[in-house]
Design an enzyme around this catalytic site. Structure first.
Site, PDB file in Angstrom:
ATOM      1  N   THR A  12       0.855  -1.193   0.000  1.00  0.00           N
ATOM      2  CA  THR A  12       0.000   0.000   0.000  1.00  0.00           C
ATOM      3  C   THR A  12       0.889   1.241   0.000  1.00  0.00           C
ATOM      4  OG1 THR A  12      -0.185   0.182   2.423  1.00  0.00           O
ATOM      5  CG2 THR A  12      -1.762  -1.257   1.286  1.00  0.00           C
ATOM      6  N   GLY A  13       0.415   2.295  -0.646  1.00  0.00           N
ATOM      7  CA  GLY A  13       1.244   3.490  -0.768  1.00  0.00           C
ATOM      8  C   GLY A  13       2.512   3.185  -1.540  1.00  0.00           C
ATOM      9  N   GLY A  14       2.371   2.487  -2.650  1.00  0.00           N
ATOM     10  CA  GLY A  14       3.540   1.986  -3.377  1.00  0.00           C
ATOM     11  C   GLY A  14       3.960   2.793  -4.582  1.00  0.00           C
ATOM     12  N   THR A  15       3.456   4.015  -4.717  1.00  0.00           N
ATOM     13  CA  THR A  15       3.746   4.769  -5.941  1.00  0.00           C
ATOM     14  C   THR A  15       4.909   5.736  -5.803  1.00  0.00           C
ATOM     15  OG1 THR A  15       2.159   6.525  -5.384  1.00  0.00           O
ATOM     16  CG2 THR A  15       1.333   4.639  -6.662  1.00  0.00           C
ATOM     17  N   GLY A  17       8.496   7.013  -3.015  1.00  0.00           N
ATOM     18  CA  GLY A  17       9.287   6.836  -1.812  1.00  0.00           C
ATOM     19  C   GLY A  17       9.575   5.396  -1.440  1.00  0.00           C
ATOM     20  N   ILE A  18       9.401   5.082  -0.158  1.00  0.00           N
ATOM     21  CA  ILE A  18       9.725   3.757   0.368  1.00  0.00           C
ATOM     22  C   ILE A  18       8.892   2.675  -0.309  1.00  0.00           C
ATOM     23  CG2 ILE A  18       9.566   2.302   2.431  1.00  0.00           C
ATOM     24  CD1 ILE A  18      10.265   4.865   4.069  1.00  0.00           C
ATOM     25  N   GLY A  19       7.614   2.941  -0.538  1.00  0.00           N
ATOM     26  CA  GLY A  19       6.755   1.942  -1.163  1.00  0.00           C
ATOM     27  C   GLY A  19       7.199   1.591  -2.568  1.00  0.00           C
ATOM     28  N   SER A 137       7.455   4.078  12.702  1.00  0.00           N
ATOM     29  CA  SER A 137       8.239   5.306  12.694  1.00  0.00           C
ATOM     30  C   SER A 137       8.994   5.447  14.002  1.00  0.00           C
ATOM     31  CB  SER A 137       7.343   6.535  12.497  1.00  0.00           C
ATOM     32  OG  SER A 137       8.091   7.732  12.659  1.00  0.00           O
ATOM     33  N   TYR A 150       0.592  12.274  14.727  1.00  0.00           N
ATOM     34  CA  TYR A 150       1.341  11.340  13.877  1.00  0.00           C
ATOM     35  C   TYR A 150       2.001  10.254  14.722  1.00  0.00           C
ATOM     36  CZ  TYR A 150       4.980   9.639  10.690  1.00  0.00           C
ATOM     37  OH  TYR A 150       5.815   8.848   9.930  1.00  0.00           O
TER      38      TYR A 150
END
Length: 249
Positions: A12-15, A17-19, A137, A150
């Site tokens: 998820t969130g793979g588009t 940075g880290i993903g 984090s 956060y």
């Protein structure tokens, strides 16, 4: 020898940075990959970069309904799932007095509610010896100003690592976490700061890192790869802090 031959992975969130870097590493190691995001531009960019063998899906990480829809799409594409990397998240940093109820709820919806209901929805299709890796984090461990909400969301995720592990290991599902410190990713550009203020924030953060630099997406992706692979079969409920010593010194 590849480390994830034939493994089926959802990031998820793979588009960005880290993903995105983790998707690259998984592909290099022989995995089949699905990634999610919400921004049409980065979805298309990732689709172009990763190639036609990667399924790129638009999915709202804050919606429990969309997590169930995502699980349905994963089952239709893969049948079963070997690896889940929960990476989608929101980092909204501001003083306590500036928070609104809507902003508070949005942070918890994206960072906590979405991951919980995604794991729930995927339970019927996890393969034997599946691996869940959660992106935590360093902020779950330190008292950095302006990170109250956060940090609370990330602390919730680290709690999930322990409780999910206790509940799911009997099914053969391992749950572990990577918890990065400051990483050079597009995350900071999303804070809404001017370029000058962003530079000052970066300098201030870097001064708190004993290693004297920001980490890289590749360094985090390699840690995720370890937890996703059979090399970590004896790692259950673990959290790996990758913070340049920020939480220790």
């Amino acid at each position: 020898m590849q480390r994830l031959p034939g493994k089926r992975a959802l990031i998820t969130g793979g588009t960005t940075g880290i993903g995105l870097e983790t998707a690259r590493r998984f592909i290099e190691e022989g995995a089949r990959v699905i990634i999610t995001g919400t921004n049409p531009a980065t979805l298309e960019s990732a689709r172009h970069e990763l190639g036609p063998d990667v399924l790129v899906l638009s999915s709202d990480a804050s919606s429990a309904t969309e997590q169930r829809n995502l699980a349905t799409a994963v089952q239709a594409h893969f049948g079963r799932l070997d690896i889940l990397f929960i990476n989608a998240g929101l980092a909204q940093l501001q003083p306590i007095e500036q928070w609104t109820e809507d902003a508070f709820d949005r942070s918890f919806a994206i960072n906590v509610k979405g991951p919980f209901f995604l794991v729930q929805a995927l339970l019927p299709i996890f393969a034997p010896k599946a691996s869940i890796v959660i992106n935590g984090s360093v902020n779950a461990h330190i008292g950095m100003p302006n990170t109250s909400v956060y940090s609370a969301t990330k602390a919730s995720l680290i709690s999930f690592v322990r409780t999910f592990s206790g509940e799911l290991i009997s099914r053969g599902i391992r749950v572990n976490a990577v918890s990065p410190g400051p990483i050079s990713t597009p995350l900071y550009s999303k804070l809404g700061l001017s370029e000058d203020n962003l530079k000052q924030v970066a300098i201030s953060i870097q001064e708190q890192v004993p290693a004297g630099r920001f980490g890289t997406s590749r360094e985090i992706a390699d840690a995720v790869l370890f937890f996703a692979s059979d090399e970590s079969n004896f790692s259950v409920g673990s959290e790996l802090l990758l913070d340049g010593g920020m939480s220790e010194i």
